[in-house]
Design a protein around this motif. Structure first.
Motif: not given
Lengths: 472, 168
Positions: A10-15, A110-114, A335-338
């Motif tokens: 779920v990690m966007r390393a390009d950023v 990168v993480t997509g988390r808030t 759980v971590l992504p949420t």
């Protein structure tokens, strides 16, 4: 956007490779001031004086502008005093705070988390006393001579301040910082013959120590208590000659169904420099049951555990009981992504303080010149294996052979890097999970047990010596 | 500036290497000296405070009650030799040789033996025994760290002090 199909979990390393607007300019201003500090602020020569005025110019648009401009003028004229140096330290801290904010925005992408709300109020402000004043005057003298001018006697001057501060647990933050800083300075004396100076590091420690002597800077406001299930992700260990701290990164699932949140729990202790390796876990272990739970892969049930606005649990064993077994990799995947990320207190807005839990899998690995690199969706990310504690089952080889990794995303010296907290790897054709903090609660492993025994023996000798010599 | 100079978490001092502490419970490179505390082989309540000055190699050894060491007359005593050996174990031979400015020569790196030999062969002078009191009090301060209570309030400053697997 989740890009699992790129093999990046779920990690966007390009950023991470994207340029951050204004970052180079801010760091150049910091570097200019840091170079001046290395040479000393007593009578800065023209070459380094430009670094002092450059710092003032960099914060010209901020509320600090007036005071910092005056401080820079006085300092360049060779008339800088305590208040001026404090203003300069504040300006440098504000600049690095803006760098931190820009990086954290990038990390959130990168993480997509808030992240939870950014604004964190300042602490209440314990009264500061003579010890703070003594620390401040030591720091001011250091700034005058500069790192190139340090000598044994001047550095040793802080020892009584540290000793008195250590005796008061509420002053542990400044005490621990000054102690670690002084050890490095003492080992580097005389400054005149130093081959190289850790320019940014010492300027960081100096400005932070100076600001910690001001009222209210060392306190982070409480945010009540939390109740729920705590799922450990991994353990981060930090140490200098005179102290050790373990921080458990975890996700809290609050009762009542509120969104899970990323939290930390910390335990720290002063230590003699000869207590190392497994001895560090032994010092901390009795004071936080969570260390053993994290090592064994168990959850803990929390009831009314105090927490700060930064998501730091103020651990109390009385508020926690052991829960069911909980695989950190399941927590990281599910759980971590949420979860909501923690906010950051004003003084903690610094790039070195960034340590964001992330989960990666399906990456490529390359090894060369002793540097390990993961390729996440084709983008390189340096892996900081050196941060794995000595007393740990996690090895560089296991990280290199891993297929999934829980880590802390950090930033230093201009680039991101990943600190591994745990990996899933195949060892002797069997899948295993290895944790950096796997031995935090103790171990039956042969190598680990040998380290435990050596550490126990060392502390036994020191306690025997202390018993015989200290109370006379 | 190099990456190391621009790093907030640059490693400046390598952590101590593990060693047995029974014989020499305390050793440090500080105040321009190699100094420490050596347990007496015969009396469990007695310790020797020993030191060697960097550069001049001047030496001093006395008990914690300020009685001069009988062995340290004109040459290094066994306490000082033990101190050098344990310093090499704890800090690594290169760092000890560099700090003391001991010229061990040869192609091989320094060792406890070559460092002790390099210094003692210059016929170093007897040093000032007045250093013993501050060294002993530093040792007591060092021991007192074990008596200080741990805390569970976070110390964000420790983020600047990562561990390292690199040895001295």
């Amino acid at each position: 956007m989740v890009s699992a199909d790129q093999g990046g979990g779920v990690m966007r390393a390009d950023v991470l490779a994207e340029r951050v607007e204004g970052l180079d300019e801010a760091l150049a201003a910091v570097d200019g001031f840091d170079s001046a500090l290395a040479c000393g602020l007593l009578r800065p020569p023209a070459a380094t004086a430009a670094g002092v005025t450059g710092l003032a110019q960099a914060v010209a648009g901020s509320p600090l502008a007036g005071r910092v401009a005056e401080a820079a003028d006085k300092t360049v004229a060779g008339a800088g005093g305590e208040d001026h140096f404090v203003a300069l330290a504040a300006a440098r801290t504000a600049l690095l705070g803006s760098v931190h904010d820009a990086l954290i925005d990038q990390v959130a992408e990168v993480t997509g988390r808030t992240a939870r709300e950014r604004e964190v109020p300042q602490g209440g402000g314990l009264p500061v006393g003579n010890l703070h004043a003594a620390a401040r005057s030591w720091l001011v003298d250091l700034a005058r001579t500069g790192w190139r001018g340090i000598g044994h006697e001047a550095v040793a001057g802080v020892a009584p301040v540290v000793q008195a501060m250590l005796a008061e647990p509420r002053l542990r933050r400044p005490a621990t910082l000054l102690d670690g800083f002084a050890v490095e300075l003492a080992a580097s004396c005389p400054g005149a013959t130093l081959e190289r100076v850790p320019v940014r590091r010492w300027a960081d420690l100096w400005s932070r120590a100076l600001l910690l002597t001001l009222p209210g800077t060392a306190e982070v406001p409480d945010a009540g208590v939390v109740t729920g299930r705590l799922l450990p992700l991994g353990v981060d260990l930090q140490e200098h000659a005179g102290a050790v701290q373990a921080q458990v990164h975890a996700v809290l699932e609050p009762v009542g169904g509120a969104a899970p949140r990323v939290v930390r729990a910390s335990v720290s202790a002063p230590k003699p420099d000869s207590v190392v390796g497994a001895g560090l876990w032994q010092l901390l272990r009795p004071h936080m049951s969570l260390l053993a739970a994290a090592g064994e892969g168990r959850a803990m049930e929390l009831t009314d555990m105090p927490v700060t606005v930064e998501g730091d649990l103020i651990w109390d064993d009385a508020c926690a009981r052991p829960g069911a077994s909980a695989d950190a990799f399941v927590t990281a995947r599910v759980v971590l992504p949420t979860a909501l990320d923690a906010a950051t207190a004003p003084l903690d807005r610094h790039p070195a303080r960034i340590a964001v839990p992330v989960f990666l899998e399906g990456y490529g690995v390359s090894e060369g010149d002793g540097v390990l690199t993961f390729f996440v969706g084709g983008h390189p990310l340096a892996v900081d294996v050196d941060r794995v504690p000595v007393a740990s089952p996690l090895t560089a080889q296991a990280v290199a052979a891993s297929g999934a990794c829980i880590g802390l995303l950090r930033w230093d010296a201009g680039s991101y890097r990943l600190q591994p907290l745990a990996v899933e790897a195949t060892v002797r054709k069997k899948p295993v999970a290895l944790h950096a903090g796997g031995w935090a609660g103790g171990t039956a492993d042969k190598v680990g047990a040998k380290g435990e025994k050596a550490a126990t023996d060392a502390v036994t000798v020191l306690r025997e010596r202390a018993g015989r010599l200290l109370r006379k | 500036m190099s990456e190391w100079e621009r790093s907030s978490t640059a490693r400046v001092v390598a952590p101590a290497r593990p060693r047995r502490l029974a014989k020499v419970p305390f050793v440090e490179l500080a105040d321009g000296r190699l100094q420490g505390v050596v347990s007496s082989g015969s009396d469990i309540a007695r310790v020797y405070v020993s030191s060697v000055v960097a550069g001049s190699y001047a030496f001093a050894c006395s008990t914690n009650n300020n009685r001069p060491c009988g062995g340290a007359r004109g040459a290094y005593c066994n306490h000082i030799r033990a101190l050098i050996s344990e310093a090499v174990l704890q800090f690594g031979p290169e760092r000890v040789a560099r700090y003391l400015k001991a010229e061990t020569g040869g192609d091989e790196g320094p060792s406890a033996q070559s460092i002790a030999h390099a210094m003692s062969s210059t016929r170093p002078p007897q040093g000032d025994a007045a250093a013993a009191a501050p060294v002993f009090s530093r040792f007591l301060r060092h021991l007192s760290y074990l008596e200080l209570a741990p805390v569970t309030t976070p110390l964000p400053e420790m983020q600047w002090f990562p561990p390292t697997r690199a040895v001295a």
